[in-house]
Scaffold this motif. Structure first.
Motif, PDB file in Angstrom:
ATOM      1  N   PHE A 114       0.779  -1.110  -0.173  1.00 19.49           N
ATOM      2  CA  PHE A 114      -0.093  -0.053  -0.211  1.00 19.49           C
ATOM      3  C   PHE A 114       0.883   1.244  -0.135  1.00 19.49           C
ATOM      4  CE2 PHE A 114      -3.471  -2.766   1.492  1.00 19.49           C
ATOM      5  CZ  PHE A 114      -4.203  -2.714   0.493  1.00 19.49           C
ATOM      6  N   LEU A 115       2.139   1.189   0.786  1.00 17.04           N
ATOM      7  CA  LEU A 115       2.954   2.445   0.668  1.00 17.04           C
ATOM      8  C   LEU A 115       3.518   2.502  -0.674  1.00 17.04           C
ATOM      9  CD1 LEU A 115       3.199   3.554   3.525  1.00 17.04           C
ATOM     10  CD2 LEU A 115       4.875   2.055   4.109  1.00 17.04           C
ATOM     11  N   SER A 116       3.774   1.358  -1.269  1.00 18.30           N
ATOM     12  CA  SER A 116       4.358   1.549  -2.817  1.00 18.30           C
ATOM     13  C   SER A 116       3.548   1.801  -4.146  1.00 18.30           C
ATOM     14  CB  SER A 116       5.385   0.192  -2.959  1.00 18.30           C
ATOM     15  OG  SER A 116       6.307   0.328  -1.842  1.00 18.30           O
ATOM     16  N   SER A 117       2.361   1.288  -3.880  1.00 18.01           N
ATOM     17  CA  SER A 117       1.408   1.459  -4.962  1.00 18.01           C
ATOM     18  C   SER A 117       0.699   2.683  -5.293  1.00 18.01           C
ATOM     19  CB  SER A 117       0.207   0.346  -4.988  1.00 18.01           C
ATOM     20  OG  SER A 117       0.959  -0.957  -4.483  1.00 18.01           O
ATOM     21  N   PRO A 118       1.554   3.498  -5.959  1.00 14.19           N
ATOM     22  CA  PRO A 118       0.660   5.078  -6.255  1.00 14.19           C
ATOM     23  C   PRO A 118      -0.731   4.955  -6.390  1.00 14.19           C
ATOM     24  CG  PRO A 118       2.552   4.228  -7.811  1.00 14.19           C
ATOM     25  CD  PRO A 118       2.033   3.258  -7.032  1.00 14.19           C
ATOM     26  N   VAL A 120      -3.376   2.814  -5.817  1.00 12.88           N
ATOM     27  CA  VAL A 120      -4.351   2.323  -5.031  1.00 12.88           C
ATOM     28  C   VAL A 120      -4.705   3.619  -3.790  1.00 12.88           C
ATOM     29  CG1 VAL A 120      -5.066   0.478  -3.216  1.00 12.88           C
ATOM     30  CG2 VAL A 120      -3.497   0.335  -5.048  1.00 12.88           C
ATOM     31  N   MET A 121      -6.034   3.646  -3.806  1.00 12.90           N
ATOM     32  CA  MET A 121      -6.653   4.694  -2.719  1.00 12.90           C
ATOM     33  C   MET A 121      -7.794   4.006  -2.048  1.00 12.90           C
ATOM     34  SD  MET A 121      -5.326   7.578  -1.865  1.00 12.90           S
ATOM     35  CE  MET A 121      -3.554   7.796  -2.294  1.00 12.90           C
ATOM     36  N   PHE A 122      -7.735   4.212  -0.729  1.00 15.23           N
ATOM     37  CA  PHE A 122      -8.829   3.685  -0.075  1.00 15.23           C
ATOM     38  C   PHE A 122     -10.078   4.661  -0.021  1.00 15.23           C
ATOM     39  CE2 PHE A 122      -4.716   3.224   2.460  1.00 15.23           C
ATOM     40  CZ  PHE A 122      -4.599   1.928   2.093  1.00 15.23           C
ATOM     41  N   LYS A 127      -9.553   4.645   5.272  1.00 16.99           N
ATOM     42  CA  LYS A 127      -8.595   5.764   5.613  1.00 16.99           C
ATOM     43  C   LYS A 127      -8.646   5.929   7.246  1.00 16.99           C
ATOM     44  CE  LYS A 127      -7.948   8.886   1.683  1.00 16.99           C
ATOM     45  NZ  LYS A 127      -8.565   9.908   1.071  1.00 16.99           N
ATOM     46  N   GLU A 128      -9.991   6.017   7.625  1.00 18.01           N
ATOM     47  CA  GLU A 128     -10.011   6.422   8.944  1.00 18.01           C
ATOM     48  C   GLU A 128      -9.307   5.356   9.856  1.00 18.01           C
ATOM     49  OE1 GLU A 128     -10.533   9.183  11.415  1.00 18.01           O
ATOM     50  OE2 GLU A 128     -11.288   9.249   9.351  1.00 18.01           O
ATOM     51  N   ILE A 130      -7.073   2.759   9.154  1.00 19.49           N
ATOM     52  CA  ILE A 130      -5.771   2.576   8.942  1.00 19.49           C
ATOM     53  C   ILE A 130      -5.013   3.691   9.472  1.00 19.49           C
ATOM     54  CG2 ILE A 130      -3.839   2.741   7.110  1.00 19.49           C
ATOM     55  CD1 ILE A 130      -5.351   0.546   6.433  1.00 19.49           C
ATOM     56  N   ASP A 131      -5.588   4.929   9.498  1.00 16.20           N
ATOM     57  CA  ASP A 131      -4.947   5.977  10.159  1.00 16.20           C
ATOM     58  C   ASP A 131      -4.986   5.503  11.807  1.00 16.20           C
ATOM     59  OD1 ASP A 131      -4.319   8.481  10.563  1.00 16.20           O
ATOM     60  OD2 ASP A 131      -6.477   9.351  10.739  1.00 16.20           O
TER      61      ASP A 131
ATOM     62  N   ASN B 112      11.784   1.292  -6.825  1.00 13.45           N
ATOM     63  CA  ASN B 112      11.063   0.772  -5.606  1.00 13.45           C
ATOM     64  C   ASN B 112      10.660  -0.443  -6.086  1.00 13.45           C
ATOM     65  OD1 ASN B 112       8.101   1.138  -3.988  1.00 13.45           O
ATOM     66  ND2 ASN B 112      10.234   1.260  -2.860  1.00 13.45           N
ATOM     67  N   LEU B 175       7.905   7.063   0.199  1.00 10.80           N
ATOM     68  CA  LEU B 175       6.957   6.191   0.261  1.00 10.80           C
ATOM     69  C   LEU B 175       5.931   6.794   1.171  1.00 10.80           C
ATOM     70  CD1 LEU B 175       8.885   2.713   0.548  1.00 10.80           C
ATOM     71  CD2 LEU B 175       7.984   3.757  -1.341  1.00 10.80           C
ATOM     72  N   LYS B 178       2.629   8.757   0.337  1.00 14.04           N
ATOM     73  CA  LYS B 178       1.125   8.225   0.173  1.00 14.04           C
ATOM     74  C   LYS B 178       0.449   8.475   1.553  1.00 14.04           C
ATOM     75  CE  LYS B 178      -1.079   5.059  -2.031  1.00 14.04           C
ATOM     76  NZ  LYS B 178      -1.416   3.406  -1.884  1.00 14.04           N
ATOM     77  N   THR B 182      -3.900   9.836   4.983  1.00 11.61           N
ATOM     78  CA  THR B 182      -4.107   9.109   6.125  1.00 11.61           C
ATOM     79  C   THR B 182      -3.329   9.791   7.303  1.00 11.61           C
ATOM     80  OG1 THR B 182      -2.710   7.411   5.163  1.00 11.61           O
ATOM     81  CG2 THR B 182      -5.071   7.055   5.092  1.00 11.61           C
ATOM     82  N   MET B 183      -2.495   8.860   7.894  1.00 18.38           N
ATOM     83  CA  MET B 183      -1.669   9.119   8.689  1.00 18.38           C
ATOM     84  C   MET B 183      -1.083  10.571   8.940  1.00 18.38           C
ATOM     85  SD  MET B 183       0.237   5.607   9.778  1.00 18.38           S
ATOM     86  CE  MET B 183       1.044   6.726  11.064  1.00 18.38           C
TER      87      MET B 183
END
Lengths: 211, 211, 211, 211
Positions: A114-118, A120-122, A127-128, A130-131, B112, B175, B178, B182-183
């Motif tokens: 998820f960090l690397s895939s530009p 993909v968006m939640f 978001k909340e 994961i946050d 990456n 990274l 992204k 969120t965070m």
DNA sequence: CATGAATGAGTATTCATTCAT
DNA sequence: AATGAATGAATACTCATTCAT
């Protein structure tokens, strides 16, 4: 309302069931080989059913990511128990992240995915969540740093920013593990990680402790 | 022998042509959407021809990665020109990496990609080349640090280890971009990066400068 | 004419070189994985060159088949040396075919390939050569039978027809080896082959010997 | 439960539809030219749909092989009706196998395909089914031999082993049909088959009948 | 003689998702 | 609520053969 509650509970139950299938697949076959169809088959559910509970593949993975973060948190907390003093606590967290990336490689992969895939968006809900989970982990770092500052062990740094940087460094280094056979050939990867942690920890040590 | 040379030149020419197609696809549609068939179509070549020049998909990507590293190196060197003094040079490199990850996002992604995909492995030749290019970039960091040590601007750290850590931190932070939604929502991502660079640079500043 | 001869010799030399490459590939990677391009690469020749010496893939395989038949012949002759008497000689040949199909499985496969592929047809030259080599092997069977008839060990059967049938039986049984895990599960495949040979040999034994 | 049954029936229906397409391709274009994509196109189905009903190409072929075995069995049973006495029955079966290999050549090919391809392996279910069907055919041979033994027409041979050998001989000879233009040029292939059958039948005839 | 670049239809298989029931 | 049939574009990669040089 009893009905509603029961519905809700059953719904959660089903989701857990699906996630259990997804998780076991993730650990057995890896991120790439984990497909919705396979998850359905393992969960002994129709494919359509999966889509009734999850908006799509990414959402399942996101849930798995949540799990991963929780596992990480648990590991950190567990390892933190024996750690005395802010510095030792900081080192403990670093050590745990290294272990996590190695022992729970699939959870690490999914986080990195998820960090690397530009692309993909939640959705907002996701978001909340994961946050929250993410912040809970970061909080462990933050409060460790804050405690160190309060005790005078650490200098007065921006605890949250330092924590994020600390994590970024660790995460980057974990990715560099792959360079063992190329750029880091002949070098001691483990020593590099040790160096980085030493350096970062040293970099916030209070002056009184430096001498 | 003239023939052999011409052949060689034509061969290189074709490889360039294929890479041009691959590169344009990479930049237009992203890493994921770049497939061998599409590359062939865009290059107006048969699929088989692609495989005549490249052993497989990964090799094309590896070549693109090499390109990316070279672009990064060129950017770093360009930006380094105006930078006076070790500290400013270190900051310049960091700034450039940030720019690179934003402006040449697809090149960053492909770097990456190899860092993040556990399965993908290069053959020895490729390893060697990636090794060299990568080290050339890292060398810029290393020698900057060494220069700083020599001039007394920096403390006597292990220059190579520090350089790798510096890069790991930057890479990790890129990274984290992204996480803006969120965070890091509500926080200043840019400031975080700035903080990290400040902190790391500060962490090796010679004691005389710290006070 | 000296020139012509030299040409001819060189031509044969090249063909041998190509076949050596093909043979080593056949034994290392099997029939299916042996492609013309691979052969060319291993022979350190251009693909086109291969086609200058052989009309196509099938022709190379046909040459390999010839080789296989020769190897079989050599094995039969070698094993025949210790065999005394027509009956023992017949048994020896059978044993050798079984060994051949196991130890030189790839040669057996290529023979079976031509036997099994309805489409593939040779040109006249090839036919002639296969014909000769094949007959040479069958002759060993035929003359063994004939000797047995002459000596009174065997009944007066049509030696050639019996020989062909004998070979057909053996070949069929070798294919049945694959049934070990299905139809012949729990049965003794080796005993079946032994039985068949016993039966066929017994079926032509002269009456005087039967008692 | 009516639903489940209907589902099941429809499922069988679809499988039949796919097999019909595969079969017609097999008979029109031969084994080699029959690919999954072509089957899908002919069945007017998506490729994926094929894989929904069959685990893969081999499984389709295996189903076709089952069909072939059944066709063979039916032919044998049909021809057996007019055959009086064990010997005539044995001859009838042999004749039918010859007819089968000529008239239903593609079914014969597919049976031979599984016999000849060392790599291809079935899963356990498939094994079981092939096993059963195959044994049913062999049983016809076995019981014919056993009946002959019981009636005194045949000697007391190991009925099953003899049956397998009988089949192996026939199968081998059918493959030799290809040698008509090479090794068997000028010879009477048909007579060879006749000879083999005569010989094998004669070889188990009871002594009282031999004189 | 020899080369090796070029082809492009072909391979089996996977996949996330939809939707009528 | 749950199902599972259906899709079909997409994947990376192979291959025997040709032909201009």
């Amino acid at each position: 309302m009893g009905l509603k509650e029961r519905r809700e509970r059953e719904r959660e139950e089903r989701k857990r069931q699906i996630l259990a299938a997804a998780r076991s697949l993730l650990f057995e076959e890896g991120l790439q080989a984990t497909s919705v169809n396979k998850i359905a088959r393992r969960a002994e559910l129709g494919v359509g059913t999966i889509y009734f509970y999850f908006a799509g593949k990414e959402e399942i993975f996101a849930a798995l990511q949540e799990e991963g973060i929780e596992v990480l948190q648990a590991m950190i907390l567990r390892d933190l128990e024996g750690a005395k003093g802010p510095e030792e606590r900081l080192r403990s967290i670093a050590r745990t992240y290294v272990d996590f990336s190695r022992e729970k490689g699939d959870y690490f992969d999914i986080i990195n995915y998820f960090l690397s895939s530009p692309g993909v968006m939640f959705n907002e809900d996701l978001k909340e969540r994961i946050d929250q989970r993410g912040n809970r982990v970061v909080s462990l770092l933050v409060s460790t740093v804050e405690a160190g500052i309060a005790s005078g062990d650490f200098r007065k740094v921006d605890a949250r920013k330092f924590a994020m940087m600390f994590w970024a460094t660790l995460h980057g280094l974990m990715l560099f593990r792959k360079l063992k056979t190329t750029m880091l050939r002949g070098e001691d990867y483990h020593a590099l990680v040790g160096y980085a942690v030493d350096h970062l920890v040293g970099s916030i040590r209070g002056e009184s402790n430096t001498g």
